[in-house]
Design a protein around this motif. Structure first.
Motif, mmCIF file in Angstrom:
data_model
loop_
_atom_site.group_PDB
_atom_site.id
_atom_site.type_symbol
_atom_site.label_atom_id
_atom_site.label_comp_id
_atom_site.label_asym_id
_atom_site.label_seq_id
_atom_site.Cartn_x
_atom_site.Cartn_y
_atom_site.Cartn_z
ATOM 1 N N VAL A 77 48.248 35.483 36.612
ATOM 2 C CA VAL A 77 47.260 36.260 35.871
ATOM 3 C C VAL A 77 46.494 37.170 36.823
ATOM 4 N N THR A 78 46.335 38.434 36.439
ATOM 5 C CA THR A 78 45.441 39.345 37.152
ATOM 6 C C THR A 78 44.303 39.718 36.213
ATOM 7 N N ILE A 79 43.079 39.523 36.679
ATOM 8 C CA ILE A 79 41.891 39.837 35.889
ATOM 9 C C ILE A 79 41.285 41.116 36.441
ATOM 10 N N TRP A 80 41.220 42.140 35.598
ATOM 11 C CA TRP A 80 40.674 43.430 36.011
ATOM 12 C C TRP A 80 39.299 43.630 35.380
ATOM 13 N N ASN A 81 38.353 44.042 36.193
ATOM 14 C CA ASN A 81 36.976 44.249 35.736
ATOM 15 C C ASN A 81 36.415 45.489 36.417
ATOM 16 N N GLU A 82 35.690 46.294 35.667
ATOM 17 C CA GLU A 82 35.024 47.452 36.293
ATOM 18 C C GLU A 82 34.107 47.031 37.426
ATOM 19 N N PHE A 83 33.348 45.954 37.219
ATOM 20 C CA PHE A 83 32.398 45.442 38.208
ATOM 21 C C PHE A 83 31.356 46.496 38.575
ATOM 22 N N ARG A 84 30.835 47.156 37.567
ATOM 23 C CA ARG A 84 29.757 48.129 37.769
ATOM 24 C C ARG A 84 28.427 47.575 37.255
ATOM 25 N N HIS A 85 28.418 47.084 36.014
ATOM 26 C CA HIS A 85 27.166 46.569 35.440
ATOM 27 C C HIS A 85 26.547 45.499 36.321
ATOM 28 N N GLU A 86 27.370 44.582 36.819
ATOM 29 C CA GLU A 86 26.848 43.446 37.574
ATOM 30 C C GLU A 86 26.194 43.883 38.876
ATOM 31 N N ARG A 87 26.592 45.035 39.413
ATOM 32 C CA ARG A 87 26.029 45.524 40.676
ATOM 33 C C ARG A 87 24.876 46.500 40.467
#
Length: 231
Positions: free
Chosen positions: A4-14
């Motif tokens: 499994v590869t999980i892709w996330n923008e990871f913008r909101h959290e930062r």
């Protein structure tokens, strides 16, 4: 074991303290924790080189999870091409929450994927409308989420091959929240719950859905597909 590869923008959290308080290590880390006991899990984010989705990574991925929201337009079309090709070749794709507006999902659906929405923190009941489907295995007749964002119909997507969940919201709206599709040899599941300011991915029933959906979407052996001229 399913890769499994999980892709996330990871913008909101930062960039948003409220979101960081809910998902301090990123939504992708919480999703990984839900799956890693029974699956081989890696993560990728928007700001990684090639968004973390190189040909090598995708070739080694059985199921790709996609969470995006505020930066859909920043996803390189070359990466979208890769994802589409891999899905057609058999890779599973789970599109989560606001990923309905992602480039890969819109490409594979061929529609705007638009909907109505309201962020009010009200209750949602996620009703199981196809209790015999593998994605619903182990669930009660509905999952209640006490605080969530409303998504409402019309939802501009093709008619699902199978509809596993329908949501009801306190405002009276309903929504097709668990849609199954087949594109080429690949299976696609759209799952609505998962707004970034609510700890929905900590909910054990939601995690059960994700585990079931990954197993359902994983590639299966079948008869070979042959195209082109035949002697």
């Amino acid at each position: 074991m399913v890769a499994v590869t999980i892709w996330n923008e990871f913008r909101h959290e930062r960039e948003d303290d409220e979101v960081a308080a809910v998902y301090p290590d990123g939504i992708h880390a919480t999703l990984a924790a839900a799956l890693e006991d029974d699956h081989e899990v890696r993560t990728a984010t928007l700001d990684d080189p090639e968004h973390g989705l190189t040909e090598e990574v995708l070739d080694g991925t059985d199921v790709l999870l996609w969470w995006g929201h505020k930066a859909h337009d920043e996803v390189d079309d070359l990466v979208v091409d890769r994802v589409q090709e891999r899905v057609l070749d058999g890779m599973g794709l789970l599109v989560l929450h606001s990923g309905h507006y992602s480039k890969p999902f819109k490409r594979l659906m061929g529609t705007t994927c638009s909907l109505q929405w309201r962020e009010d923190g009200a209750t949602e009941r996620l009703w199981v409308v196809d209790p015999g489907h593998p994605i619903a295995d182990g669930l009660d007749e509905y999952v209640e989420l006490p605080e969530t964002e409303m998504y409402g119909e019309p939802f501009d997507v093709p008619e699902p091959d199978r509809l596993v969940f329908t949501s009801w919201f306190e405002g009276g709206e309903v929504f097709r929240s668990g849609c199954c599709y087949r594109r080429g040899s690949g299976r696609i599941f759209y799952f609505r719950p998962g707004h970034e300011t609510y700890p929905i991915y900590e909910n054990e029933a939601v995690r059960r859905v994700l585990r079931n959906a990954v197993d359902w979407a994983a590639p299966t052996e079948g008869a070979p597909r042959t195209f082109g001229h035949r002697d």
